[in-house]
Design a protein around this motif. Structure first.
Motif, mmCIF file in Angstrom:
data_model
loop_
_atom_site.group_PDB
_atom_site.id
_atom_site.type_symbol
_atom_site.label_atom_id
_atom_site.label_comp_id
_atom_site.label_asym_id
_atom_site.label_seq_id
_atom_site.Cartn_x
_atom_site.Cartn_y
_atom_site.Cartn_z
ATOM 1 N N UNK A 106 0.821 -1.213 0.000
ATOM 2 C CA UNK A 106 0.000 0.000 0.000
ATOM 3 C C UNK A 106 0.851 1.259 0.000
ATOM 4 N N UNK A 107 2.000 1.197 0.682
ATOM 5 C CA UNK A 107 2.852 2.376 0.806
ATOM 6 C C UNK A 107 3.870 2.492 -0.322
ATOM 7 N N UNK A 108 4.027 1.450 -1.124
ATOM 8 C CA UNK A 108 5.063 1.471 -2.159
ATOM 9 C C UNK A 108 6.456 1.281 -1.599
ATOM 10 N N UNK A 109 6.569 0.676 -0.416
ATOM 11 C CA UNK A 109 7.870 0.443 0.214
ATOM 12 C C UNK A 109 8.558 -0.740 -0.466
ATOM 13 N N UNK A 110 9.817 -0.607 -0.882
ATOM 14 C CA UNK A 110 10.520 -1.730 -1.502
ATOM 15 C C UNK A 110 10.471 -2.974 -0.615
ATOM 16 N N UNK A 111 10.174 -4.110 -1.234
ATOM 17 C CA UNK A 111 9.876 -5.339 -0.497
ATOM 18 C C UNK A 111 10.588 -6.516 -1.132
ATOM 19 N N UNK A 112 11.283 -7.295 -0.299
ATOM 20 C CA UNK A 112 11.919 -8.527 -0.729
ATOM 21 C C UNK A 112 11.396 -9.667 0.145
#
Length: 229
Positions: A106-112
């Motif tokens: 939802x926040x567009x935070x980079x995610x791995x």
């Protein structure tokens, strides 16, 4: 980089862990995860299970997020009956990590997502899992290696262009892909080994364990995306 991005790492919650004279409940994560973040230029922050309502606040304080490997996801999370070979559930961790993934998307935070983390990413966007497959695990507690081949034109292929042998330890895999996810690497037997969400936000899942290997490229890509976000 001048300002090291803060990368959150989800953790185990164990009822018993031993160190020194102590045998206590502990929130923990294998040291390879924070070491990999640090070596890639980030600052590592541990995220033990919490109530899901706190996930948006936690993610808002981060520049990037890693969902770590761990136990099998409860099949009820994707509407399946439990296979006898599926491990015991970790309900608190499932709930917390799914909330973290939802908040990051939802926040567009980079995610791995790593191993279990990739599987949870798939579940979070409506996908399902194969509850058991052979050939991707050595003896209990021993990581194996097998090659994964990138899909040309994907984000992962831009990070790692060539077929690469990776550290593996899993007996489950993605079945139906969740909404928007595309495969970006495969094992020789066709198993999906990496997925990503195309678009402006950096979202990648890998089925293997980069924290147990010597190739820093995937984590460096996350840290670089986090520094730019």
């Amino acid at each position: 980089m001048a300002d090291r991005p803060l990368i959150g790492i989800s953790t185990y919650l164990e009822s018993s862990a031993r160190w020194g004279v102590w045998d206590l409940a502990a929130a923990l994560v294998p040291a390879g995860y924070p070491r990999m973040v640090q070596q890639a230029g980030g600052l590592a922050a541990m995220l033990p299970p919490d109530v899901p309502e706190h996930a948006p606040d936690a993610v808002a304080r981060l520049d990037g997020l890693v969902i770590a490997g761990g136990p099998d996801v409860d099949p009820a999370r994707y509407g399946a009956e439990r296979d006898p070979r599926t491990g015991p559930p970790a309900h608190a961790r499932d709930t917390w990590e799914l909330a973290l993934i939802d908040a990051a998307l939802a926040a567009g935070t980079p995610l791995l997502g790593i191993c279990r983390g990739m599987q949870l990413l798939n579940i979070a966007v409506g996908g399902t899992l194969v509850q058991h497959l052979d050939g991707h695990t050595e003896a209990p507690g021993v990581f194996g290696r097998h090659p994964v081949k990138p899909v040309p034109g994907t984000r992962y292929a831009a990070i790692v262009a060539e077929e690469t042998a990776v550290p593996t330890y899993h007996h489950q895999a993605l079945d139906r892909l969740g909404s928007g996810l595309v495969p970006c690497a495969h094992a020789a037997d066709g198993t999906v080994e990496a997925v990503e969400l195309p678009g402006p936000h950096w979202v990648l899942g890998v089925q293997w364990h980069p924290e147990m290997g010597e190739d820093p490229r995937v984590m460096r890509a996350l840290v670089t995306a986090a520094a730019a976000s």
